[in-house]
Design a protein around this motif. Sequence first.
Motif, PDB file in Angstrom:
ATOM      1  N   ALA A  86       0.467  -1.166  -0.030  1.00  0.00           N
ATOM      2  CA  ALA A  86       0.283   0.246   0.117  1.00  0.00           C
ATOM      3  C   ALA A  86       0.798   0.858   0.207  1.00  0.00           C
ATOM      4  CB  ALA A  86      -1.041  -0.244   1.713  1.00  0.00           C
ATOM      5  N   LEU A  87       2.035   0.834   1.099  1.00  0.00           N
ATOM      6  CA  LEU A  87       3.044   2.033   0.535  1.00  0.00           C
ATOM      7  C   LEU A  87       3.625   2.882  -0.276  1.00  0.00           C
ATOM      8  CD1 LEU A  87       4.929   3.830   2.492  1.00  0.00           C
ATOM      9  CD2 LEU A  87       6.664   2.673   2.332  1.00  0.00           C
ATOM     10  N   GLU A  88       3.793   1.420  -1.467  1.00  0.00           N
ATOM     11  CA  GLU A  88       4.719   2.510  -2.460  1.00  0.00           C
ATOM     12  C   GLU A  88       2.973   2.510  -3.617  1.00  0.00           C
ATOM     13  OE1 GLU A  88       6.693  -1.351  -3.845  1.00  0.00           O
ATOM     14  OE2 GLU A  88       8.171   0.325  -5.371  1.00  0.00           O
ATOM     15  N   ASN A  89       1.844   1.831  -3.333  1.00  0.00           N
ATOM     16  CA  ASN A  89       0.997   3.062  -4.566  1.00  0.00           C
ATOM     17  C   ASN A  89       1.019   3.205  -4.059  1.00  0.00           C
ATOM     18  OD1 ASN A  89       0.442  -0.367  -5.476  1.00  0.00           O
ATOM     19  ND2 ASN A  89      -0.893  -0.924  -4.657  1.00  0.00           N
ATOM     20  N   ALA A  90       0.723   3.908  -2.979  1.00  0.00           N
ATOM     21  CA  ALA A  90       0.084   5.483  -2.560  1.00  0.00           C
ATOM     22  C   ALA A  90       1.670   6.727  -3.143  1.00  0.00           C
ATOM     23  CB  ALA A  90       0.549   6.418  -0.731  1.00  0.00           C
ATOM     24  N   ILE A  91       2.837   5.726  -3.397  1.00  0.00           N
ATOM     25  CA  ILE A  91       3.871   6.381  -3.519  1.00  0.00           C
ATOM     26  C   ILE A  91       4.197   6.741  -5.078  1.00  0.00           C
ATOM     27  CG2 ILE A  91       6.820   6.843  -4.114  1.00  0.00           C
ATOM     28  CD1 ILE A  91       6.375   5.678  -0.888  1.00  0.00           C
ATOM     29  N   ASN A  92       3.241   5.915  -5.666  1.00  0.00           N
ATOM     30  CA  ASN A  92       3.413   5.992  -7.447  1.00  0.00           C
ATOM     31  C   ASN A  92       2.294   6.982  -7.324  1.00  0.00           C
ATOM     32  OD1 ASN A  92       5.701   4.664  -7.924  1.00  0.00           O
ATOM     33  ND2 ASN A  92       5.242   2.925  -7.673  1.00  0.00           N
ATOM     34  N   ASP A  93       1.511   7.119  -6.962  1.00  0.00           N
ATOM     35  CA  ASP A  93       0.019   8.095  -6.842  1.00  0.00           C
ATOM     36  C   ASP A  93       0.499   9.094  -6.639  1.00  0.00           C
ATOM     37  OD1 ASP A  93      -3.524   7.584  -7.079  1.00  0.00           O
ATOM     38  OD2 ASP A  93      -3.005   9.299  -5.560  1.00  0.00           O
ATOM     39  N   ARG A  94       0.590   8.961  -6.235  1.00  0.00           N
ATOM     40  CA  ARG A  94       0.984  11.236  -5.477  1.00  0.00           C
ATOM     41  C   ARG A  94       2.245  11.315  -6.463  1.00  0.00           C
ATOM     42  NH1 ARG A  94      -2.264  11.927  -4.857  1.00  0.00           N
ATOM     43  NH2 ARG A  94      -1.795  14.079  -3.636  1.00  0.00           N
ATOM     44  N   ILE A  95       2.923  10.756  -6.658  1.00  0.00           N
ATOM     45  CA  ILE A  95       4.604  11.088  -7.496  1.00  0.00           C
ATOM     46  C   ILE A  95       2.951  11.394  -9.110  1.00  0.00           C
ATOM     47  CG2 ILE A  95       6.591  10.412  -8.968  1.00  0.00           C
ATOM     48  CD1 ILE A  95       7.401   8.965  -7.047  1.00  0.00           C
ATOM     49  N   SER A  96       2.697   9.883  -9.558  1.00  0.00           N
ATOM     50  CA  SER A  96       1.976  10.436 -10.606  1.00  0.00           C
ATOM     51  C   SER A  96       1.241  11.950 -10.838  1.00  0.00           C
ATOM     52  CB  SER A  96       1.030   9.423 -11.116  1.00  0.00           C
ATOM     53  OG  SER A  96      -0.077   9.471 -10.479  1.00  0.00           O
ATOM     54  N   LYS A  97       0.541  12.587  -9.370  1.00  0.00           N
ATOM     55  CA  LYS A  97      -0.157  13.825  -9.396  1.00  0.00           C
ATOM     56  C   LYS A  97       1.252  14.525  -8.905  1.00  0.00           C
ATOM     57  CE  LYS A  97      -3.755  10.818  -8.903  1.00  0.00           C
ATOM     58  NZ  LYS A  97      -4.643   9.688  -7.748  1.00  0.00           N
ATOM     59  N   GLY A  98       2.055  14.707  -9.410  1.00  0.00           N
ATOM     60  CA  GLY A  98       3.264  15.897  -9.233  1.00  0.00           C
ATOM     61  C   GLY A  98       3.012  15.896  -8.085  1.00  0.00           C
ATOM     62  N   LYS A  99       3.176  14.731  -7.195  1.00  0.00           N
ATOM     63  CA  LYS A  99       3.951  15.195  -5.189  1.00  0.00           C
ATOM     64  C   LYS A  99       4.028  14.487  -5.063  1.00  0.00           C
ATOM     65  CE  LYS A  99       2.005  18.701  -2.095  1.00  0.00           C
ATOM     66  NZ  LYS A  99       2.103  19.910  -2.217  1.00  0.00           N
ATOM     67  N   LYS A 100       5.536  14.774  -4.851  1.00  0.00           N
ATOM     68  CA  LYS A 100       5.885  13.408  -4.265  1.00  0.00           C
ATOM     69  C   LYS A 100       6.023  13.190  -2.702  1.00  0.00           C
ATOM     70  CE  LYS A 100      11.302  11.775  -3.782  1.00  0.00           C
ATOM     71  NZ  LYS A 100      12.062  11.823  -4.751  1.00  0.00           N
ATOM     72  N   PRO A 101       5.852  12.482  -1.551  1.00  0.00           N
ATOM     73  CA  PRO A 101       6.027  13.019  -0.490  1.00  0.00           C
ATOM     74  C   PRO A 101       7.344  12.766  -0.342  1.00  0.00           C
ATOM     75  CG  PRO A 101       4.472  10.994  -0.704  1.00  0.00           C
ATOM     76  CD  PRO A 101       5.284  11.267  -2.455  1.00  0.00           C
ATOM     77  N   ARG A 102       7.251  13.896   0.989  1.00  0.00           N
ATOM     78  CA  ARG A 102       8.819  14.290   1.406  1.00  0.00           C
ATOM     79  C   ARG A 102       9.321  13.181   2.957  1.00  0.00           C
ATOM     80  NH1 ARG A 102      10.616  19.467   1.016  1.00  0.00           N
ATOM     81  NH2 ARG A 102      11.813  17.956   1.780  1.00  0.00           N
ATOM     82  N   ALA A 103       7.841  12.591   3.059  1.00  0.00           N
ATOM     83  CA  ALA A 103       8.602  11.552   4.517  1.00  0.00           C
ATOM     84  C   ALA A 103       7.824  10.799   4.793  1.00  0.00           C
ATOM     85  CB  ALA A 103       8.954  12.829   5.394  1.00  0.00           C
ATOM     86  N   ILE A 104       7.959   9.354   4.953  1.00  0.00           N
ATOM     87  CA  ILE A 104       7.690   8.449   5.968  1.00  0.00           C
ATOM     88  C   ILE A 104       7.685   7.653   7.210  1.00  0.00           C
ATOM     89  CG2 ILE A 104       7.318   5.900   5.644  1.00  0.00           C
ATOM     90  CD1 ILE A 104       9.244   5.935   3.018  1.00  0.00           C
ATOM     91  N   VAL A 105       6.323   8.370   7.511  1.00  0.00           N
ATOM     92  CA  VAL A 105       6.524   7.767   9.495  1.00  0.00           C
ATOM     93  C   VAL A 105       5.518   6.591   9.547  1.00  0.00           C
ATOM     94  CG1 VAL A 105       5.291   8.407  11.793  1.00  0.00           C
ATOM     95  CG2 VAL A 105       6.520  10.197  10.112  1.00  0.00           C
ATOM     96  N   VAL A 106       6.867   5.656   9.880  1.00  0.00           N
ATOM     97  CA  VAL A 106       6.269   3.809   9.966  1.00  0.00           C
ATOM     98  C   VAL A 106       6.129   3.345  12.156  1.00  0.00           C
ATOM     99  CG1 VAL A 106       8.712   3.381  10.113  1.00  0.00           C
ATOM    100  CG2 VAL A 106       6.243   1.480   9.635  1.00  0.00           C
ATOM    101  N   VAL A 107       5.217   2.853  11.988  1.00  0.00           N
ATOM    102  CA  VAL A 107       5.118   2.867  13.569  1.00  0.00           C
ATOM    103  C   VAL A 107       5.625   1.445  13.694  1.00  0.00           C
ATOM    104  CG1 VAL A 107       3.493   3.768  15.521  1.00  0.00           C
ATOM    105  CG2 VAL A 107       3.288   5.054  13.358  1.00  0.00           C
ATOM    106  N   HIS A 108       6.246   0.926  15.068  1.00  0.00           N
ATOM    107  CA  HIS A 108       5.885  -0.039  15.684  1.00  0.00           C
ATOM    108  C   HIS A 108       5.344  -0.670  16.839  1.00  0.00           C
ATOM    109  CE1 HIS A 108      10.262  -0.225  13.415  1.00  0.00           C
ATOM    110  NE2 HIS A 108      10.187   0.967  14.260  1.00  0.00           N
TER     111      HIS A 108
END
Length: 192
Positions: A86-108
Amino acid sequence: APLGPNVDGFEKDLAQFLGENVNVAALSAGTAALHLALIILGVKQDDEVLCQSFTFSASANPITYVGAKPVFIDSEPETWNMCPVALENAINDRISKGKKPRAIVVVHLYGMPAKLDEISQISKKYEIPLIEDAAEALGSTYKGQKCGTFGEMSILSFNGNKIITTSGGGALVSKTNEQKDKAVFLSTQARD
Ligand SMILES: *Cc1c(COP(=O)(O)O)cnc(C)c1O
């Protein structure tokens, strides 16, 4: 006194416990540590930050403190943490819309390590820095390495409901001493 040998010793003990040559800055809360991590990584107004959806609200709140928008990523069933697919899908979706995410917050969440191999690899592949929210995971390990040492920056919490507590408190774990110095500067009123 707020700072001095006890706080310095606490930071040193934590860094030693975590290993991996990390730098630790003791702070007022885990939330403050996340806020500072985002500032130090240069996240700004109108940026987007990928954040685990299944978590305590404090994982996402600091994203809004810098005027950025959280983009929530669903969990996978094995660890209940951020799903790498889901993370990689979201990154590709945002990049395709010209909005590359600036950070990833992962939680344990609940001290259960997320799928760090996959998530770190995605962070590297897309050159999006990884912030580890290890607020609930002090002492957890992933393949023998302590949680809180995988991200570009990581946070711990010593709030009353956490693994160890100072009643209230947190820490920012960073890879460089420069990042730690910047966090300490900003957390002490940015006095020159
Ligand atoms: C507790 C917690 C925080 C925030 O820590 P505080 O020290 O309470 O500010 C952030 N993320 C998670 C997952 C937490 O459980």
